[in-house]
Design a protein around this motif. Structure first.
Motif, PDB file in Angstrom:
ATOM      1  N   ARG A 102      -8.549  -4.861   7.190  1.00 41.33           N
ATOM      2  CA  ARG A 102      -8.144  -5.538   5.960  1.00 41.33           C
ATOM      3  C   ARG A 102      -8.195  -7.039   6.164  1.00 41.33           C
ATOM      4  O   ARG A 102      -7.616  -7.568   7.102  1.00 41.33           O
ATOM      5  CB  ARG A 102      -6.723  -5.106   5.593  1.00 41.33           C
ATOM      6  CG  ARG A 102      -6.273  -5.655   4.288  1.00 41.33           C
ATOM      7  CD  ARG A 102      -4.974  -5.002   3.905  1.00 41.33           C
ATOM      8  NE  ARG A 102      -4.478  -5.587   2.688  1.00 41.33           N
ATOM      9  CZ  ARG A 102      -3.319  -5.302   2.163  1.00 41.33           C
ATOM     10  NH1 ARG A 102      -2.531  -4.427   2.747  1.00 41.33           N
ATOM     11  NH2 ARG A 102      -2.933  -5.875   1.058  1.00 41.33           N
ATOM     12  N   ASN A 103      -8.886  -7.697   5.267  1.00 44.79           N
ATOM     13  CA  ASN A 103      -8.983  -9.161   5.298  1.00 44.79           C
ATOM     14  C   ASN A 103      -9.393  -9.682   6.681  1.00 44.79           C
ATOM     15  O   ASN A 103      -8.851 -10.656   7.172  1.00 44.79           O
ATOM     16  CB  ASN A 103      -7.666  -9.801   4.865  1.00 44.79           C
ATOM     17  CG  ASN A 103      -7.285  -9.413   3.463  1.00 44.79           C
ATOM     18  OD1 ASN A 103      -8.151  -9.220   2.600  1.00 44.79           O
ATOM     19  ND2 ASN A 103      -5.991  -9.278   3.208  1.00 44.79           N
ATOM     20  N   GLN A 142      -0.229  -8.422   5.032  1.00 41.83           N
ATOM     21  CA  GLN A 142      -1.174  -7.321   4.884  1.00 41.83           C
ATOM     22  C   GLN A 142      -0.520  -5.978   4.665  1.00 41.83           C
ATOM     23  O   GLN A 142      -1.194  -5.035   4.308  1.00 41.83           O
ATOM     24  CB  GLN A 142      -2.029  -7.199   6.148  1.00 41.83           C
ATOM     25  CG  GLN A 142      -3.017  -8.299   6.329  1.00 41.83           C
ATOM     26  CD  GLN A 142      -3.857  -8.014   7.534  1.00 41.83           C
ATOM     27  OE1 GLN A 142      -3.368  -7.957   8.643  1.00 41.83           O
ATOM     28  NE2 GLN A 142      -5.128  -7.823   7.314  1.00 41.83           N
TER      29      GLN A 142
END
Length: 144
Positions: A102-103, A142
Motif C-alpha cells: 500500500r502506497n 496506512q
C-alpha cells in the motif's frame, strides 16, 4: 479429487482477501457483492486485530462496509504460508501470513482463523474467530 478442509480454508482465505482488495479500492468498477463477505462471517464471529481490541461480528461488518473505496489504487494483498494448526471433521484452525502492499510500502501480519463448516457460507465454511498479529506494521496512516 476431493478437497481437504485445508484446501477449502486456503481458498476461502484467498477469496475473501481478493474481495477486500476489490471492496477497499474503488476503481470505477461495480462494487463487489457485499453479501459474500457477510455470509462468510458466523453469527458469533469475533476478531482481534493487531491492536488487541476484541470486535464482534457487527463491528467487523460495519468496519468493512464503511471502508468501501477508501484505499488508493496502489494496494494489494497476498496470502502466504497457509497451514493447519488443528482440524476435526467440522472445523479448522488455519494459520497464514497476510502481506499488504500500500502506497509503496509493505506490511505483514500473521493470522489464525477458526473456520467451521456451514453449508450456507460461500465455500461451505464460515469465519468464527480471527486473530492477527503484526510481523511488519505499516505506518499509522496506512492501517485499514
Amino acid at each position: 479429487m476431493t478437497s481437504t478442509l485445508l484446501d477449502i480454508a486456503r481458498q476461502e482465505i484467498v477469496e475473501l482477501h481478493e474481495f477486500f482488495v476489490r471492496w477497499f479500492v474503488d476503481d470505477g468498477s461495480p462494487a463487489p457483492d457485499f453479501s459474500r463477505f457477510e455470509k462468510a462471517m458466523a453469527a458469533d464471529m469475533t476478531m482481534i486485530p493487531p491492536e488487541g481490541v476484541i470486535l464482534d461480528r457487527a463491528a467487523v461488518v460495519e468496519h468493512v462496509r464503511s471502508a468501501r473505496g477508501k484505499v488508493a489504487g496502489d494496494f494489494s494483498i497476498t496470502i502466504e504460508d497457509v497451514w493447519s494448526a488443528y482440524e476435526d471433521q467440522n472445523s479448522i484452525l488455519a494459520c497464514y501470513v497476510e502481506v499488504q502492499w500500500r502506497n509503496g510500502q509493505w506490511s505483514r501480519r500473521r493470522s489464525s482463523v477458526l473456520l467451521s463448516k456451514n453449508s450456507s457460507a460461500p465455500l461451505g465454511i464460515e469465519w468464527r474467530h480471527l486473530h492477527e498479529t503484526w510481523l511488519q506494521a505499516p505506518n499509522a496512516s496506512q492501517a485499514v
